[in-house]
Design a protein around this motif. Structure first.
Motif, mmCIF file in Angstrom:
data_model
loop_
_atom_site.group_PDB
_atom_site.id
_atom_site.type_symbol
_atom_site.label_atom_id
_atom_site.label_comp_id
_atom_site.label_asym_id
_atom_site.label_seq_id
_atom_site.Cartn_x
_atom_site.Cartn_y
_atom_site.Cartn_z
ATOM 1 N N ARG A 8 -7.654 4.285 -7.095
ATOM 2 C CA ARG A 8 -6.809 3.595 -6.240
ATOM 3 C C ARG A 8 -8.115 2.927 -5.470
ATOM 4 O O ARG A 8 -7.042 1.452 -5.494
ATOM 5 C CB ARG A 8 -7.088 4.579 -4.777
ATOM 6 N N GLU A 48 -3.460 4.772 -10.172
ATOM 7 C CA GLU A 48 -4.439 5.564 -9.926
ATOM 8 C C GLU A 48 -5.799 3.957 -11.214
ATOM 9 O O GLU A 48 -4.424 3.272 -12.009
ATOM 10 C CB GLU A 48 -5.094 6.495 -10.465
ATOM 11 N N ASP A 83 -6.944 -0.486 -4.037
ATOM 12 C CA ASP A 83 -7.275 -1.213 -2.091
ATOM 13 C C ASP A 83 -8.046 -2.098 -2.382
ATOM 14 O O ASP A 83 -7.758 -2.840 -1.566
ATOM 15 C CB ASP A 83 -8.206 -0.269 -2.151
ATOM 16 N N ASP A 128 0.627 4.489 -2.763
ATOM 17 C CA ASP A 128 0.915 5.441 -2.542
ATOM 18 C C ASP A 128 1.751 6.490 -2.757
ATOM 19 O O ASP A 128 1.643 8.010 -3.054
ATOM 20 C CB ASP A 128 0.996 5.746 -0.965
ATOM 21 N N SER A 129 3.153 5.807 -3.069
ATOM 22 C CA SER A 129 4.466 6.695 -3.437
ATOM 23 C C SER A 129 4.244 6.771 -4.996
ATOM 24 O O SER A 129 5.184 8.040 -4.922
ATOM 25 C CB SER A 129 5.242 6.400 -2.734
ATOM 26 N N ALA A 145 0.975 -0.905 -0.020
ATOM 27 C CA ALA A 145 0.036 -0.214 0.262
ATOM 28 C C ALA A 145 0.648 1.161 -0.122
ATOM 29 O O ALA A 145 0.887 2.340 -0.583
ATOM 30 C CB ALA A 145 -0.797 0.234 1.315
ATOM 31 N N ALA A 146 2.195 1.105 0.605
ATOM 32 C CA ALA A 146 2.962 2.348 1.094
ATOM 33 C C ALA A 146 3.637 2.116 -0.572
ATOM 34 O O ALA A 146 3.579 3.659 -0.860
ATOM 35 C CB ALA A 146 4.152 2.125 2.326
ATOM 36 N N GLU A 201 1.671 6.939 -6.108
ATOM 37 C CA GLU A 201 0.328 7.659 -6.579
ATOM 38 C C GLU A 201 -0.339 6.514 -7.584
ATOM 39 O O GLU A 201 -0.851 7.246 -9.134
ATOM 40 C CB GLU A 201 0.971 8.787 -7.158
#
Length: 122
Positions: free
Chosen positions: A51, A49, A55, A44-45, A40-41, A47
């Motif tokens: 998202r 999509e 997830d 996130d890093s 997940a990190a 970015e």
């Protein structure tokens, strides 16, 4: 683990490879606890999509990691770990699902970082 399973040992007591096996299984168990959060990190890093799609997959990875962790902990709880037990752990669908999840998300992340950025046209 495959090499240990192939040895045909009845147990790991007094065996150097048995001690190594327990150490590797313990390290795998520790890593599985935070596996989904680590991916997940990365999502996130980078970015990535959409998202919601990432997830949803990370939830699958978390469930599969938890199932694999339960199997590993069951093996580690045994006083003696024989080759047959390790062979059955290797064949566990929970271990295989978790590994396949890792291979899949690794390929997705690798492809995201190797794609050249699209240039906007004037």
């Amino acid at each position: 683990m495959l090499a240990y399973a192939a040895q045909g040992l009845l147990g790991d007591a007094g065996s150097q490879t048995g001690g190594q096996l327990r150490e590797l299984l313990s390290r795998a168990a520790a890593a599985l606890g935070g596996l989904s959060a680590q991916y997940a990190a990365l999502v996130d890093s980078d970015e990535l999509e959409p998202r919601e799609t990432y997830d949803a997959f990370l939830q699958v990875l978390g469930r599969d990691a938890a199932d694999a962790l339960a199997a590993i902990k069951l093996v580690l709880a045994q006083r003696s770990i024989g080759s047959q037990l390790v062979d059955n752990l290797n064949a566990s669908m929970h271990i295989r699902a978790m590994l396949t999840d890792i291979f899949l998300i690794d390929e997705v992340l690798k492809s995201q970082t190797t794609e050249s950025p699209q240039t906007s046209k004037p």
